[in-house]
Design a protein around this motif. Sequence first.
Motif, PDB file in Angstrom:
ATOM      1  N   ALA A  22       0.764  -1.195  -0.050  1.00 22.85           N
ATOM      2  CA  ALA A  22       0.144   0.056   0.020  1.00 22.85           C
ATOM      3  C   ALA A  22       0.818   1.372  -0.026  1.00 22.85           C
ATOM      4  O   ALA A  22       1.882   1.146   0.692  1.00 22.85           O
ATOM      5  CB  ALA A  22      -1.054  -0.034   1.144  1.00 22.85           C
ATOM      6  N   ALA A  23       0.410   2.169  -0.743  1.00 17.39           N
ATOM      7  CA  ALA A  23       0.919   3.600  -0.748  1.00 17.39           C
ATOM      8  C   ALA A  23       0.203   4.701  -0.121  1.00 17.39           C
ATOM      9  O   ALA A  23       0.723   5.707   0.117  1.00 17.39           O
ATOM     10  CB  ALA A  23       1.477   3.942  -2.394  1.00 17.39           C
ATOM     11  N   ALA A  24      -0.653   4.146   0.532  1.00 14.68           N
ATOM     12  CA  ALA A  24      -1.893   4.916   1.285  1.00 14.68           C
ATOM     13  C   ALA A  24      -2.627   4.204   2.128  1.00 14.68           C
ATOM     14  O   ALA A  24      -2.645   2.954   2.038  1.00 14.68           O
ATOM     15  CB  ALA A  24      -2.607   5.862   0.385  1.00 14.68           C
ATOM     16  N   ASP A  25      -3.127   4.600   3.247  1.00 16.85           N
ATOM     17  CA  ASP A  25      -3.549   3.974   4.444  1.00 16.85           C
ATOM     18  C   ASP A  25      -5.248   3.681   3.902  1.00 16.85           C
ATOM     19  O   ASP A  25      -5.643   4.067   2.800  1.00 16.85           O
ATOM     20  CB  ASP A  25      -3.842   4.629   5.524  1.00 16.85           C
ATOM     21  N   GLY A  26      -5.646   2.503   4.400  1.00 19.35           N
ATOM     22  CA  GLY A  26      -7.156   2.106   4.117  1.00 19.35           C
ATOM     23  C   GLY A  26      -7.385   1.385   2.896  1.00 19.35           C
ATOM     24  O   GLY A  26      -8.423   1.162   2.398  1.00 19.35           O
ATOM     25  N   GLN A  27      -6.164   0.670   2.395  1.00 17.28           N
ATOM     26  CA  GLN A  27      -6.580   0.090   1.137  1.00 17.28           C
ATOM     27  C   GLN A  27      -7.196  -1.429   1.210  1.00 17.28           C
ATOM     28  O   GLN A  27      -6.642  -2.168   1.763  1.00 17.28           O
ATOM     29  CB  GLN A  27      -5.203   0.069   0.222  1.00 17.28           C
ATOM     30  N   ASP A  28      -7.994  -1.572   0.683  1.00 18.64           N
ATOM     31  CA  ASP A  28      -8.959  -2.880   1.094  1.00 18.64           C
ATOM     32  C   ASP A  28      -9.274  -3.695  -0.090  1.00 18.64           C
ATOM     33  O   ASP A  28     -10.120  -4.716  -0.094  1.00 18.64           O
ATOM     34  CB  ASP A  28      -9.982  -2.855   1.466  1.00 18.64           C
ATOM     35  N   ARG A  29      -8.952  -3.257  -1.488  1.00 21.13           N
ATOM     36  CA  ARG A  29      -9.373  -3.976  -2.765  1.00 21.13           C
ATOM     37  C   ARG A  29      -8.465  -3.775  -3.803  1.00 21.13           C
ATOM     38  O   ARG A  29      -7.863  -2.873  -4.130  1.00 21.13           O
ATOM     39  CB  ARG A  29     -11.129  -3.734  -2.820  1.00 21.13           C
ATOM     40  N   TRP A  30      -8.686  -4.781  -5.021  1.00 21.13           N
ATOM     41  CA  TRP A  30      -7.973  -4.689  -6.160  1.00 21.13           C
ATOM     42  C   TRP A  30      -8.860  -5.119  -7.291  1.00 21.13           C
ATOM     43  O   TRP A  30      -9.840  -5.659  -6.956  1.00 21.13           O
ATOM     44  CB  TRP A  30      -6.657  -5.651  -6.060  1.00 21.13           C
ATOM     45  N   LEU A  31      -8.720  -4.427  -8.488  1.00 23.19           N
ATOM     46  CA  LEU A  31      -9.635  -4.521  -9.551  1.00 23.19           C
ATOM     47  C   LEU A  31      -8.886  -5.558 -10.472  1.00 23.19           C
ATOM     48  O   LEU A  31      -7.936  -5.284 -10.892  1.00 23.19           O
ATOM     49  CB  LEU A  31     -10.074  -3.361 -10.147  1.00 23.19           C
ATOM     50  N   LEU A  32      -9.625  -6.509 -10.604  1.00 22.62           N
ATOM     51  CA  LEU A  32      -9.216  -7.767 -11.575  1.00 22.62           C
ATOM     52  C   LEU A  32      -9.947  -7.484 -12.971  1.00 22.62           C
ATOM     53  O   LEU A  32     -11.319  -7.598 -13.105  1.00 22.62           O
ATOM     54  CB  LEU A  32      -9.282  -9.222 -11.165  1.00 22.62           C
TER      55      LEU A  32
ATOM     56  N   ARG B 290      -0.258   2.239   4.772  1.00 22.92           N
ATOM     57  CA  ARG B 290       0.747   2.671   4.046  1.00 22.92           C
ATOM     58  C   ARG B 290       2.046   1.768   4.203  1.00 22.92           C
ATOM     59  O   ARG B 290       2.356   1.738   5.511  1.00 22.92           O
ATOM     60  CB  ARG B 290       1.144   4.322   4.134  1.00 22.92           C
ATOM     61  N   GLY B 291       2.647   1.144   3.258  1.00 25.32           N
ATOM     62  CA  GLY B 291       4.082   0.505   3.684  1.00 25.32           C
ATOM     63  C   GLY B 291       3.522  -0.985   4.013  1.00 25.32           C
ATOM     64  O   GLY B 291       4.529  -1.888   3.854  1.00 25.32           O
ATOM     65  N   GLU B 292       2.192  -1.307   4.190  1.00 29.95           N
ATOM     66  CA  GLU B 292       1.905  -2.771   4.722  1.00 29.95           C
ATOM     67  C   GLU B 292       1.826  -3.625   3.270  1.00 29.95           C
ATOM     68  O   GLU B 292       1.366  -3.091   2.348  1.00 29.95           O
ATOM     69  CB  GLU B 292       0.580  -2.824   5.435  1.00 29.95           C
ATOM     70  N   THR B 293       1.947  -4.805   3.456  1.00 28.61           N
ATOM     71  CA  THR B 293       1.948  -5.736   2.263  1.00 28.61           C
ATOM     72  C   THR B 293       0.581  -6.642   2.735  1.00 28.61           C
ATOM     73  O   THR B 293       0.273  -7.055   3.712  1.00 28.61           O
ATOM     74  CB  THR B 293       3.150  -6.637   2.007  1.00 28.61           C
TER      75      THR B 293
END
Length: 306
Positions: free
Chosen positions: A160-170, A216-219
């Motif tokens: 993540a490059a920002a906080d609160g990321q919770d989904r990816w679009l396929l 941010r920074g988490e994988t």
Amino acid sequence: MAGSTAGGQQGERTAFATHLRAAIATSGLSLDRIQARLRARGVVVSVTALSYWQSGKRQPERQSSLSAVRTLEEILDVPAGSLLGLLPPPRPRGGAGKRQAGGEPLTFPREVLQPLLDKVGAPDALERQHPLKLVGLHDLCEIAADGGQRAVTARAVFQAAADGQDRWLLVYTQDDPAAGPPDLHAVRNCRIGRAEVDVAHGLLVAELVFDRPIDRGETHLIEYTLTNGGPPYPECRNTYYREFRRPVREYLLEVRFAPGTAPDRCWQYARNGTTATRRPLKLDGGDGVHAVALDFGPGVFGIDWD
């Protein structure tokens, strides 16, 4: 980007045509004689096609044509791979590519994709810089006994490059739209959110929702599968590849064939900017083959076989 890509491919066609024309001249064989020798080895290529190849008007792209070039190398007594290595990877045909959104796809028509993006609530996915970076991807493509694509299992790691990321679009599309989109299943650390399909184009757009938001920074690692019905399984044109809109640190691609159906030859190919490469791969003891790309993209990376 489109202009740059087109220019690079034209240069590669010229290199192939120039070397083929020189090899034919050195051999002293006419195109009729070359065609006859190809036919004697069970390879059917018209004199017109040979003429187009050496003039640069066209280039070999289909798997049968690439196999013909390998035989041509033997007939013209040039090193194995010296002509094939001058050809770019096969161009995506309709749906062969497996694409992640977050930038405009390299080949899929925007006018077809955009309505599906609107429906899943991501109308600006093609314009905005996605705050998730794909740092690692492992694809396992399973080929059925009839040569069609049975399933793909993907393991992806995002940062993540920002906080609160919770989904990816396929965004996924088949090479055989008549077969319809595959069934998408969440395997680990995610679930399927909103999803839309375009049956006419065999196109699937779906949210992969993480089991927890990351900052941010988490994988985060997710795993999902795309499974086709069969037999018969959808045609895959003897190839599997990914198109990367942005760089990926590591991409591992495995292709596994049904027992007893492994091909004689497999090739790794890549197109990165104006550079195209191809090299042979060795099958392992489990009827499979693999290739690895490091710090790759934007571009296309895949495996084909005959």
